[in-house]
Design a protein around this motif. Structure first.
Motif, PDB file in Angstrom:
ATOM      1  N   ASP A  34       0.867  -1.185   0.000  1.00 18.61           N
ATOM      2  CA  ASP A  34       0.000   0.000   0.000  1.00 18.61           C
ATOM      3  C   ASP A  34       0.901   1.232   0.000  1.00 18.61           C
ATOM      4  O   ASP A  34       0.971   1.982   0.984  1.00 18.61           O
ATOM      5  CB  ASP A  34      -0.911  -0.019   1.227  1.00 18.61           C
ATOM      6  N   LEU A  35       1.598   1.404  -1.082  1.00 16.13           N
ATOM      7  CA  LEU A  35       2.648   2.428  -1.176  1.00 16.13           C
ATOM      8  C   LEU A  35       2.399   3.340  -2.360  1.00 16.13           C
ATOM      9  O   LEU A  35       1.690   2.976  -3.300  1.00 16.13           O
ATOM     10  CB  LEU A  35       4.009   1.748  -1.372  1.00 16.13           C
ATOM     11  N   ALA A  36       3.059   4.512  -2.321  1.00 20.13           N
ATOM     12  CA  ALA A  36       2.995   5.435  -3.458  1.00 20.13           C
ATOM     13  C   ALA A  36       3.636   4.766  -4.666  1.00 20.13           C
ATOM     14  O   ALA A  36       4.501   3.903  -4.518  1.00 20.13           O
ATOM     15  CB  ALA A  36       3.756   6.708  -3.117  1.00 20.13           C
ATOM     16  N   SER A  37       3.207   5.173  -5.863  1.00 20.13           N
ATOM     17  CA  SER A  37       3.831   4.599  -7.053  1.00 20.13           C
ATOM     18  C   SER A  37       5.283   5.036  -7.101  1.00 20.13           C
ATOM     19  O   SER A  37       5.644   6.098  -6.602  1.00 20.13           O
ATOM     20  CB  SER A  37       3.093   5.053  -8.314  1.00 20.13           C
ATOM     21  N   GLY A  38       6.115   4.195  -7.653  1.00 18.99           N
ATOM     22  CA  GLY A  38       7.541   4.534  -7.743  1.00 18.99           C
ATOM     23  C   GLY A  38       8.394   3.292  -7.716  1.00 18.99           C
ATOM     24  O   GLY A  38       7.886   2.168  -7.781  1.00 18.99           O
ATOM     25  N   GLU A  39       9.690   3.531  -7.626  1.00 16.77           N
ATOM     26  CA  GLU A  39      10.630   2.409  -7.565  1.00 16.77           C
ATOM     27  C   GLU A  39      11.118   2.242  -6.140  1.00 16.77           C
ATOM     28  O   GLU A  39      11.351   3.238  -5.434  1.00 16.77           O
ATOM     29  CB  GLU A  39      11.815   2.678  -8.468  1.00 16.77           C
ATOM     30  N   TYR A  40      11.316   1.020  -5.759  1.00 15.83           N
ATOM     31  CA  TYR A  40      11.746   0.717  -4.390  1.00 15.83           C
ATOM     32  C   TYR A  40      12.943  -0.230  -4.423  1.00 15.83           C
ATOM     33  O   TYR A  40      13.093  -1.033  -5.353  1.00 15.83           O
ATOM     34  CB  TYR A  40      10.593   0.057  -3.617  1.00 15.83           C
ATOM     35  N   THR A  41      13.787  -0.099  -3.412  1.00 15.67           N
ATOM     36  CA  THR A  41      14.862  -1.074  -3.235  1.00 15.67           C
ATOM     37  C   THR A  41      14.603  -1.765  -1.899  1.00 15.67           C
ATOM     38  O   THR A  41      13.821  -1.265  -1.076  1.00 15.67           O
ATOM     39  CB  THR A  41      16.233  -0.394  -3.183  1.00 15.67           C
ATOM     40  N   PHE A  42      15.263  -2.880  -1.698  1.00 21.95           N
ATOM     41  CA  PHE A  42      15.066  -3.539  -0.408  1.00 21.95           C
ATOM     42  C   PHE A  42      16.347  -4.202   0.070  1.00 21.95           C
ATOM     43  O   PHE A  42      17.251  -4.500  -0.709  1.00 21.95           O
ATOM     44  CB  PHE A  42      13.927  -4.555  -0.474  1.00 21.95           C
ATOM     45  N   SER A  43      16.415  -4.350   1.368  1.00 21.04           N
ATOM     46  CA  SER A  43      17.549  -4.984   2.030  1.00 21.04           C
ATOM     47  C   SER A  43      16.998  -6.054   2.961  1.00 21.04           C
ATOM     48  O   SER A  43      15.838  -5.981   3.384  1.00 21.04           O
ATOM     49  CB  SER A  43      18.331  -3.952   2.848  1.00 21.04           C
ATOM     50  N   ILE A  44      17.851  -7.036   3.266  1.00 19.76           N
ATOM     51  CA  ILE A  44      17.398  -8.163   4.089  1.00 19.76           C
ATOM     52  C   ILE A  44      18.418  -8.428   5.183  1.00 19.76           C
ATOM     53  O   ILE A  44      19.630  -8.265   4.957  1.00 19.76           O
ATOM     54  CB  ILE A  44      17.197  -9.401   3.179  1.00 19.76           C
ATOM     55  N   GLY A  45      17.940  -8.796   6.350  1.00 20.59           N
ATOM     56  CA  GLY A  45      18.884  -9.056   7.430  1.00 20.59           C
ATOM     57  C   GLY A  45      18.505 -10.292   8.236  1.00 20.59           C
ATOM     58  O   GLY A  45      17.350 -10.744   8.233  1.00 20.59           O
ATOM     59  N   LEU A  46      19.509 -10.832   8.917  1.00 20.56           N
ATOM     60  CA  LEU A  46      19.274 -11.944   9.835  1.00 20.56           C
ATOM     61  C   LEU A  46      19.971 -11.628  11.154  1.00 20.56           C
ATOM     62  O   LEU A  46      21.121 -11.151  11.162  1.00 20.56           O
ATOM     63  CB  LEU A  46      19.845 -13.256   9.269  1.00 20.56           C
TER      64      LEU A  46
END
Ligand SMILES: Nc1ncnc2c1ncn2[C@@H]1O[C@H](COP(=O)(O)OP(=O)(O)OP(=O)(O)O)[C@@H](O)[C@H]1O
Length: 472
Positions: free
Chosen positions: A389-401
């Motif tokens: 449920d986000l604004a239109s656009g490009e997103y990046t993501f990161s992951i952690g443990l």
């Protein structure tokens, strides 16, 4: 060229001769037996496509893929090495900032200069000046030399002039990226009007959600080659997949793809989707396209675990990089432990184009069972669904443990977050794993735009009518 075609590009190539040393050029010119000291570099290789009248076409690709070279050849700034370009009608172009404008002239003088270049008389331009100034909205700066303009002011004036002169073909190279959001909205409204007036638009942009929203078709360039030509959504999808997976970079040249008829009428064409979490039954994906190429990801911190796999699918379990607001994205990620762990915690962080953290949530923040007391060498898999449920656009993501002591995990709901942190150890964090885009869910919600701002927040509204008040 038939009447409904505005631009036709056929087998276009641009080759540069590259020399290892500056003196090699001279050696080559003087060599008695024409010895070659250069190697050929193809900025464009055998590119073909055509743009219909009134059609908006996007050109996408990584830095250096040949987008600007293509536009410069179409506008006549560069000559091709081979192939042909036919453009029908009056062309207006917004290439790199400053192109075509005289920096010493004032904004007003440049308006007339541009009009002259486009073939308008002074009288004709005088009739257009007021509309140009109103749209550009740069106030008295119009009487200053354009060399004193900010990039935003410059693009306001340049876009205003380029679009008010009724072009048959409008060519835009990344120019809109420097404008603020309100100006960009105004620009896209103007592009809609131009489209209705049968202007063809060729738009180079890194903002792939804009391509999805405004273009019917798109050309995806990679190392000067057309990897895909056809439906805009599909072009963006292929761009995302190829960005992170070498396996998908097969040459596909689908001129006349049957999907090209998937015209954008301002409404997204959506397949019915399951957008509730309750019956999520998404299995670990089999398709290789679901996974990102994390081997080349340089941004890994921590030696407590190795991130072995990261994938992203839609709620049907199909590999996906393009979503519509409200869709569910399912992230799959796997770690191999390098040490013994009491309770593992996996999580995802989403960032927008401005690198602002939009959302971050880990498995400890869900009411989910967690495995306990795992030995080094164990592989653990997470499957995390997020409703976009986000604004239109490009997103990046990161992951952690991370890992946490079992006792602290059991009592997490009663513990202060600072105290909880003391029982937690970060094992591995992989930054900027990949990108995905979100397009506006036009026409599928209650109103055309379901919310304003960067994200939709759960909420409700009620309206009550108070007793009518009579004024004395
Ligand atoms: N005059 C030149 N001599 C040699 N190589 C050139 C020349 N002009 C451009 N190139 C090369 O051609 C390739 C395509 O460049 P181009 O500017 O068209 O890419 P682009 O897709 O527009 O990139 P960006 O997204 O960064 O603007 C690049 O590798 C660039 O280095």
């Amino acid at each position: 060229m038939s009447n409904d075609i505005a631009i036709r590009v056929e087998n276009l190539s641009k080759v540069y001769k590259l020399y290892n040393h500056p003196t090699d050029r001279l050696k080559e010119a003087l060599h008695p037996f024409n010895k070659k000291y250069h190697h050929d570099f193809y900025a464009l290789k055998d590119v073909s496509f055509e743009v219909k009248r009134g059609e908006t076409v996007g050109v996408i690709g990584k830095n250096g893929s040949g987008k600007s070279t293509l536009l410069k050849i179409i506008t006549g700034v560069l000559t091709p090495s081979s192939g042909t370009v036919n453009v029908k009608g009056r062309v207006s172009a917004l290439l790199e900032l400053g192109a075509g404008f005289n920096p010493e002239y004032t904004g007003m003088e440049n308006i007339f200069l541009q009009g002259f270049i486009m073939g308008y008389t002074r009288e004709e331009m005088e009739q257009k000046v007021e509309a140009i100034l109103t749209f550009a909205d740069i106030g008295d700066f119009i009487y200053q030399p354009v060399k004193s303009y900010s990039s935003g002011m410059f693009v306001r004036l340049a876009f205003s002039v380029a679009t008010i002169v009724d072009p048959d073909v409008l060519i835009i190279d990344e120019a809109l990226a420097v404008g603020d959001v309100f100006f960009r909205q105004k620009c896209f409204d103007r592009l809609e009007t131009l489209k209705q007036n049968n202007t063809s638009v060729l738009l180079v942009t890194h903002a792939t959600h804009e391509v999805r929203q405004f273009c019917q078709r798109a050309l995806f360039l990679d190392h000067g080659q057309a990897l895909f030509w056809g439906n805009a959504d599909e072009a963006v999808q292929r761009y995302y997949f190829s960005e992170h997976q070498q396996s998908s970079s097969k040459k596909v040249n689908q001129i006349g793809s049957n999907k090209e008829e998937t015209k954008r009428t301002g409404k997204q064409q959506k397949a019915p989707k399951e957008n509730s979490f309750s019956n999520q039954k998404v299995q670990w994906p089999i398709a290789q396209e679901a996974f990102f190429n994390i081997v080349s990801s340089p941004d890994t911190i921590g030696d407590g675990a190795i991130c072995t796999t990261v994938g992203l699918c839609n709620s049907q379990g199909d590999p996906c990089r393009m979503f519509v607001q409200g869709d569910i994205g399912v992230f799959f990620y796997e770690f191999e432990l390098q040490r013994d762990v009491e309770v593992p915690i996996g999580g995802i962080l989403l960032f927008n184009e401005k690198n602002i953290l939009i959302h971050g949530k880990n498995s400890m923040q869900f009411d989910t069972e967690a495995p306990k007391n795992l030995k080094a060498g164990t592989k653990i898999r997470f499957r995390q669904a997020i409703k976009f449920d986000l604004a239109s656009g490009e997103y990046t993501f990161s992951i952690g443990l991370a890992s946490i002591e079992e006792e602290a995990f059991q009592q997490r709901s009663q513990m202060h977050s600072a105290l909880l942190e003391q029982y937690r150890t970060n094992l591995c964090y992989v930054r900027n794993i990949g990108t995905f885009s979100i397009a506006i869910s036009l026409g599928v919600g209650i109103t055309e735009i379901p919310f304003h701002g960067i994200c939709d927040l759960p909420g409700e509204v009620c309206i009550e009518v108070q007793a009518h008040r009579f004024w004395a």
